[in-house]
Every structure is written in C-alpha cells, then in structure tokens.
Design a protein around this motif. Structure first.
Motif, PDB file in Angstrom:
ATOM      1  N   SER A 327     -16.008  -8.754 -52.385  1.00 61.84           N
ATOM      2  CA  SER A 327     -17.087  -7.830 -52.752  1.00 61.84           C
ATOM      3  C   SER A 327     -17.854  -7.315 -51.540  1.00 61.84           C
ATOM      4  O   SER A 327     -18.508  -6.267 -51.608  1.00 61.84           O
ATOM      5  CB  SER A 327     -18.055  -8.515 -53.721  1.00 61.84           C
ATOM      6  N   ALA A 328     -17.792  -8.033 -50.415  1.00 62.57           N
ATOM      7  CA  ALA A 328     -18.513  -7.602 -49.212  1.00 62.57           C
ATOM      8  C   ALA A 328     -17.583  -7.028 -48.146  1.00 62.57           C
ATOM      9  O   ALA A 328     -18.039  -6.621 -47.074  1.00 62.57           O
ATOM     10  CB  ALA A 328     -19.292  -8.781 -48.625  1.00 62.57           C
ATOM     11  N   THR A 329     -16.280  -6.963 -48.435  1.00 62.64           N
ATOM     12  CA  THR A 329     -15.301  -6.528 -47.435  1.00 62.64           C
ATOM     13  C   THR A 329     -15.389  -5.025 -47.187  1.00 62.64           C
ATOM     14  O   THR A 329     -15.518  -4.231 -48.117  1.00 62.64           O
ATOM     15  CB  THR A 329     -13.873  -6.871 -47.904  1.00 62.64           C
ATOM     16  N   GLN A 330     -15.316  -4.670 -45.906  1.00 62.19           N
ATOM     17  CA  GLN A 330     -15.216  -3.263 -45.515  1.00 62.19           C
ATOM     18  C   GLN A 330     -14.026  -3.113 -44.581  1.00 62.19           C
ATOM     19  O   GLN A 330     -13.767  -3.979 -43.743  1.00 62.19           O
ATOM     20  CB  GLN A 330     -16.508  -2.783 -44.843  1.00 62.19           C
ATOM     21  N   LEU A 331     -13.303  -2.010 -44.741  1.00 64.67           N
ATOM     22  CA  LEU A 331     -12.056  -1.818 -44.008  1.00 64.67           C
ATOM     23  C   LEU A 331     -12.136  -0.609 -43.088  1.00 64.67           C
ATOM     24  O   LEU A 331     -12.665   0.441 -43.462  1.00 64.67           O
ATOM     25  CB  LEU A 331     -10.897  -1.634 -44.994  1.00 64.67           C
ATOM     26  N   PHE A 332     -11.578  -0.783 -41.893  1.00 61.19           N
ATOM     27  CA  PHE A 332     -11.484   0.281 -40.899  1.00 61.19           C
ATOM     28  C   PHE A 332     -10.020   0.365 -40.465  1.00 61.19           C
ATOM     29  O   PHE A 332      -9.315  -0.640 -40.417  1.00 61.19           O
ATOM     30  CB  PHE A 332     -12.378  -0.014 -39.696  1.00 61.19           C
ATOM     31  N   LEU A 333      -9.582   1.551 -40.129  1.00 60.84           N
ATOM     32  CA  LEU A 333      -8.164   1.753 -39.839  1.00 60.84           C
ATOM     33  C   LEU A 333      -7.978   2.622 -38.608  1.00 60.84           C
ATOM     34  O   LEU A 333      -8.629   3.659 -38.468  1.00 60.84           O
ATOM     35  CB  LEU A 333      -7.493   2.424 -41.044  1.00 60.84           C
ATOM     36  N   VAL A 334      -7.111   2.169 -37.722  1.00 61.16           N
ATOM     37  CA  VAL A 334      -6.627   3.021 -36.633  1.00 61.16           C
ATOM     38  C   VAL A 334      -5.210   3.424 -37.033  1.00 61.16           C
ATOM     39  O   VAL A 334      -4.278   2.633 -36.927  1.00 61.16           O
ATOM     40  CB  VAL A 334      -6.620   2.288 -35.281  1.00 61.16           C
ATOM     41  N   PRO A 335      -5.021   4.648 -37.573  1.00 60.01           N
ATOM     42  CA  PRO A 335      -3.714   5.026 -38.138  1.00 60.01           C
ATOM     43  C   PRO A 335      -2.618   5.038 -37.079  1.00 60.01           C
ATOM     44  O   PRO A 335      -2.863   5.341 -35.904  1.00 60.01           O
ATOM     45  CB  PRO A 335      -3.951   6.437 -38.694  1.00 60.01           C
ATOM     46  N   PHE A 336      -1.429   4.693 -37.548  1.00 54.56           N
ATOM     47  CA  PHE A 336      -0.267   4.798 -36.681  1.00 54.56           C
ATOM     48  C   PHE A 336       0.032   6.264 -36.441  1.00 54.56           C
ATOM     49  O   PHE A 336       0.174   7.050 -37.384  1.00 54.56           O
ATOM     50  CB  PHE A 336       0.942   4.125 -37.334  1.00 54.56           C
ATOM     51  N   LEU A 337       0.085   6.664 -35.193  1.00 57.46           N
ATOM     52  CA  LEU A 337       0.379   8.055 -34.851  1.00 57.46           C
ATOM     53  C   LEU A 337       1.886   8.229 -34.715  1.00 57.46           C
ATOM     54  O   LEU A 337       2.558   7.459 -34.028  1.00 57.46           O
ATOM     55  CB  LEU A 337      -0.317   8.444 -33.541  1.00 57.46           C
ATOM     56  N   GLN A 338       2.374   9.236 -35.391  1.00 60.24           N
ATOM     57  CA  GLN A 338       3.803   9.493 -35.389  1.00 60.24           C
ATOM     58  C   GLN A 338       4.246  10.006 -34.023  1.00 60.24           C
ATOM     59  O   GLN A 338       3.833  11.074 -33.578  1.00 60.24           O
ATOM     60  CB  GLN A 338       4.153  10.532 -36.452  1.00 60.24           C
TER      61      GLN A 338
END
Length: 656
Positions: A327-338
């Motif tokens: 319930s307290a989790t927050q997600l951040f993403l560094v996308p894979f660049l093609q």
C-alpha cells in the motif's frame, strides 16, 4: 535462379512493396532505417507485407483480388504510419520527442484514440508526459494534464492520493515535463456529467527517470543505491524498516494460483540487482496490470516494497524473501532504450530477389541499400520483424529474433523425449534447409500439414548452441508468432494475383513448390475411395493400439475424443497435356467427391462402388505438391497416407 518469376506469391509481395514505398532517387548506397516508422521514403518490411496478405486471404476464404490486397495493405500501412506523423502538441512534448528512442509498450494507446473511441480499457497503457500539475480550485484535489508523443490532444487525470507527496510544487518529482506510465484507468466521459473527459485516479502509475539527467541520477544514487537485495532483513522489515531498491528486470512471467475461493492471477517479475542477486517481485490479482508498464532490460526502482516470505507466497526460489506491491510502494523506472545494429545485406539478397529497393539503374554501381538499421535488445539479439527483405535460410545466424521464413516442408516429426509439445520442422528454400523447433502451449494447432507443403512462418528466433550449432525456435504464444500453410489455403485457388495456372505437363518432381492446375477427374472407375479415422486437430490418420486406445500417427498422443471419419482418396487427374495419379485426404477429398465421409459410409456397398462414376469429367482447380521429393523425410504418418504416390492434392475447388 529467379524465385520471384517462379513464385507469383513472392512476386506480388515485391509488387506491393513497390506500391507502398516507391523508390526515389538513385543514390549508390544508403542505410535503410525501419525505426523511422514509415516516414518519408522508407516502407514496410517484407514480413509485414507477407503476413498482412496472408491474414487478408484467411479473412476472404473465397479469394482476393490485387485491388483488395493493395487497398488493405495501403490502409493498414497508413494507420501504422499515423503515429509517426507530426502533430501540433505542447512545446514541452515536442522538445522531449527529439530524444525519445524507446519502443512503445505492447498495450499503449494514444490520447487521441481515447477521444476518438470514447473508451479506455483497464488493460490499456498511457505513455504520458505531464504538461501541467494543479489543484482543483476550492479543493485539495491534485490534477495532472497529460499529453503524449503521438497525439495533439491532452487529457486530465485525477491523481491518486498515494502520489500526493510527489506532486509538491517545490520539491515534488511529478511536475511539468516528467514522463509517466499508467494503466488500470477508468474514463469519465463528458456525457456522464458536466465538464470534460477525464481519467479517474489509478494506483497503477510508474514514474520514469532518465539516468542521463543529473537530477535523476542523483535521486537514484541517493535514494535507491544504499540498499541491496542482500541487505534486506525480514525481521527489520516486519518492524516497519523501509527499503528502497534498484534492479534490472530480467523476466516477466504469468502464473495462476489456486486458492480457497478460486484461482488468483499472479505476475512474477525477476529482478537482478547490481551485485547479481536475484529476487522475485510479485503482483497479485488486479495488480498484474502493473506488469503492462514494465519491459525486460529496464531498471526498476522500488520505494518501500512489501517484504514477504517466499514460502508464504508459494514461489519456488532459492531466496527466502520476495517483494510485493504494498500500500505504500512507489515505483520508478529507467526504461530500456532500444539500441540499433547495422546489418549488412547478404549476397543472397542480390542473387535470389530483385527488390526495387535494392536495385540501381546501373547494376555495376552496387546496391542501392547496403545495410539496414535494426533494433536489438540488451543481450545483443537483433529484431528482424521490420527487415525490408525476405530472409533466406542461408542468411540465418546467431542472435536473430522475429525472423520470417518462406519455404517447403521436407520433414516433420514430434519430439517424444520431452513432456513439452515440441515438433521439429525442416524448412527448405532455394538457399538451403534448417530444422526449426516449434513449441506449442497445449497441442498442435496448425491443422493438416504434410511434406512438400509450402509454409510461411513468422516469429522464429535463431541462437548458436555450443554442441548443436545453429538452432531455430518458435513459440505459438509469442508476440508476432504466425504460421500459414499456403498449400492448403482456400483463398489461394481463387486468387489469380497470387498464383499462375500450370498444366500437368509442367509439373516437375525436381521442383519444390505448390502447383495450381485446372483439371478434370478421369478414369474414375479406377479410383480408390476409403474412409478412415483421423485426428481432428492435425488431420492425420490414427492407429488403434494393442491397449485399445486410439493414437494419432502424427501427434503421438491419445485422441479418443478427437477422432473424425475422413476420406483417403487416390484418383487420376487429367487436362489437355496429360494425366497423373494423385492422392488426398480429409477436406480436399470431400470437395472432390462432393459428399461427406459419414454420408458415404452410410451408403450401401454397391452404391459406394458406383458413386465415383457420377464424377467423371467433373472440373476442378487443385493445388498439387510433390510429397516424395529427393532428400525429403518420410515420417510414419506421411508415408502411411501417401502410399508411395508422389503427388498430393492439398486443396480442391469445383469449377462451375
């Protein structure tokens, strides 16, 4: 050998390509870049055109014309190119688009399409840019105005309260110019009340970070790099100690867990941290929507994930812990660049096809296109789905994915030393032959396939194995997987733009192709009509085992509940140039005899004997293949049906 002059199907693909992407100019060399998504002079890849033609043929089983195919191709390609068309959009998005190099996620929809359809499914993904963040006047409700790289419209989102601490105008990360992914959205349309169309709050939101930007790099280093998977203590986590973790997404798998009140969907995302330690990140129930936002190779930053016991979560892992979306989790993403790799055009392209895109006014000047830019993943595997030319067997090498092959089946059998459903298929074209391992989720699902049949197979991957050499594999549930048996395709007989009529005297036992001929039935008093039982899934004959069970001679599985009565027919075909003896089975034999196997079986024996005489001189268009060519394999099920007769009628259509 000029394949295109001998095969009208290949010739039509080349013609369609010239219509969709006419050659402009005569530069000596250029690099073809499919990543431009059809802008300017580039056009669709060979496999895209081939697949689209075949899908149209399947949809129009009674036949297609050149005009129908070209119209369908043009419309589909125009729709695909639409995402690359420049539109008037907020300046902040236009600025970001210049460095936008990642691929769209599988379920991504555009904001423009949301307005056009007035609909948004929960499974859809929005890859959005924050154009504005503000508080609704007189409330404490935060709103985000979102745009995307492909739309001229923007849309407003009610921000879920779990992200309010990130939207502070001074120190928050959710501000103008920040990219986010979101899914699980409900649409509140303007018809439902006053105001404009808006997105209702969703918990399933991922914030994108760019590790090339100083602020984001500092955030990653300060917040997510102090903890590692090895430093997690279950006891400390149980007392509320928070963890912030950073790892690469290695794989994403779907599972279904049987619970007390029914089955529960689960996604298992395997993460690998900087120390090489693996840990499972689990999503349960509706949370599985979050997996739509992830891609293998991307870096995932998890702030305050829920730390769970692997045993309690019922997963098989060597680590006693796993992560969950709490319930307290927050997600951040560094996308894979093609990334892209320059692939040189092999010499086979010059020898075996005369594509307009490759040719020049003066052949002595060399190729017009000397290499192509194709996307590759983090493991170095190159994606050939947008390759502009036909791939031949001789072109296959290590680390190729999404490859399409067009050729003749010269051998096939089911592998029996594995619990999986795997068939080995040998495909041959003008340059050579290769074995491909076809993996099925449940059972064979292609219908009848025999030796000598011409097939199109898309979605192959090639890898060099240490002991077995080059191995081609195919999975029926993989993205882009597609298989068509052209020799049994009903529309082929009625589509003059995809075949040319041959005389029986033209048939050569040396050629590997499907012949289309206009014939009449001859010497029907000498034809042989038998009824047998076949496996409904694959169309091949079945055998009764000593145990009493019925086993498919092709699939090698018990198929008591999947058996149907079928014809096995041997008959003489004739035209003005000659005669030939051929055989067929299943639906093709039914079409020639114009009676169902069950109806024929119920006839009295003398009527069965006399029945073929009513077919004398009936005219048909038929597809013929040589099922016993030189170097072809002879699996038990195929030889049992062919009965030493080299020519098989794979499809028949009565002529009025």
């Amino acid at each position: 050998m000029d394949i295109e002059n001998q095969d009208p199907f290949l010739a039509f693909i080349d013609h369609a390509r010239s219509v969709l992407s006419p050659v402009e100019g005569d530069e000596d060399e250029e690099i073809y870049d499919p990543s431009t998504n059809g802008s300017e002079s580039t056009g669709p890849g060979w496999s895209w055109i081939a697949s689209r033609i075949l899908k149209t043929c399947i949809a129009y089983s009674s036949g297609v014309t050149s005009a129908i195919l070209l119209s369908d191709l043009s419309q589909a390609w125009s729709e695909q190119r639409r995402s690359g068309v420049s539109k008037k959009r907020p300046e902040i998005i236009s600025h970001l688009k210049k460095k936008h190099r990642r691929n769209k996620l599988a379920n991504t929809v555009t904001i423009d399409s949301v307005y056009e359809k007035n609909f948004l499914s929960l499974n859809s993904v929005l890859e959005a840019v924050i154009v504005d963040a503000f508080v609704l006047p007189g409330t404490n409700i935060y709103m985000l105005t979102l745009g995307d790289f492909w739309s001229s419209n923007t849309i407003e989102l009610y921000l879920h309260r779990r992200y309010y601490d990130l939207v502070d105008p001074h120190s928050g990360i959710l501000k103008r110019g920040r990219e986010i992914f979101l899914t699980g959205c409900y649409l509140r349309t303007a018809r439902e009340g006053a105001g404009s169309t808006r997105l209702l709050p969703t918990e399933y939101l991922v914030i994108l970070l760019d590790d090339d930007q100083d602020d984001d790099a500092m955030l990653i280093a300060a917040q997510f790099c102090s903890d590692s998977f090895s430093s997690i203590s279950f006891n400390e986590a149980s007392t509320g100690v928070p963890y912030s973790l950073y790892a690469r997404i290695e794989s994403i798998q779907s599972k279904e867990i049987q619970g007390i009140s029914g089955s529960v969907k689960r996604k298992e995302i395997t993460l690998v941290d900087n120390d090489g330690v693996r840990l499972e990140f689990l999503l349960w129930g509706e949370q599985v929507l979050l997996a739509n936002l992830f891609s293998v190779g991307s870096m995932l930053a998890l702030d305050r994930p829920y730390i769970a016991s692997s045993a309690e979560s019922a997963i098989e892992t060597s680590h006693e812990l796993c992560l969950e979306y709490g319930s307290a989790t927050q997600l951040f993403l560094v996308p894979f660049l093609q990334h892209e790799e320059q692939v040189y055009i092999p010499s086979s392209q010059n020898r075996y096809q005369g594509s307009r895109l490759m040719s020049t006014v003066d052949p002595a000047q060399g190729f017009k296109v000397s290499q192509v830019a194709l996307p590759c993943d983090s493991q170095g595997s190159v994606d050939f789905s947008s390759y502009p030319f036909q791939s031949f067997v001789t072109d296959l090498h290590d680390k190729m994915t999404s490859v399409s092959l067009y050729g003749v089946v010269t051998d096939i059998f089911r592998e029996r030393n594995t619990p999986e459903v795997i068939f080995s298929l040998k495909i041959e074209d003008a340059t050579g032959a290769i074995w491909a391992k076809l993996h099925f989720a449940r059972s064979w699902s292609f219908g009848r396939l025999g030796i000598g049949h011409t097939v199109y197979l898309a979605g192959l991957s090639c890898h060099l194995r240490k002991h077995s050499g080059l191995e081609a594999t195919w999975y029926d549930n993989a993205a882009g997987a597609f298989f068509v048996n052209l020799s049994c395709l009903p529309a082929l007989l009625n589509s003059s733009c995809l075949h040319k009529l041959s005389c029986l005297s033209d048939l050569s036992s040396e050629a590997s192709c499907t012949y289309i001929c206009r014939v009449r039935l001859d010497q029907v008093d000498q034809c042989h009509v038998n009824t047998r039982f076949s496996h409904s899934f694959c169309g091949h004959v079945v055998n009764k085992m000593p145990s009493g069970d019925v086993e498919c001679s092709f699939c090698h599985c018990n198929c008591d509940a999947e058996v149907v009565r079928t014809f096995h027919l041997k008959i003489t075909l004739a035209d003005e140039t000659g005669k030939m003896f051929a055989w067929c089975i299943g639906q093709t034999a039914t079409e020639l005899l114009q009676i169902s196997p069950d109806e024929f079986y119920d006839l009295p024996e003398d009527e069965q004997f006399m029945y073929p005489s009513s077919l004398e001189n009936e005219s048909f268009i038929v597809a013929l293949v040589n099922c016993q060519g030189q170097g072809y394999g002879f699996s038990q099920s195929i030889t049992q049906e062919a009965d030493a007769i080299p020519w098989e009628i794979t499809r028949a259509l009565r002529c009025e």
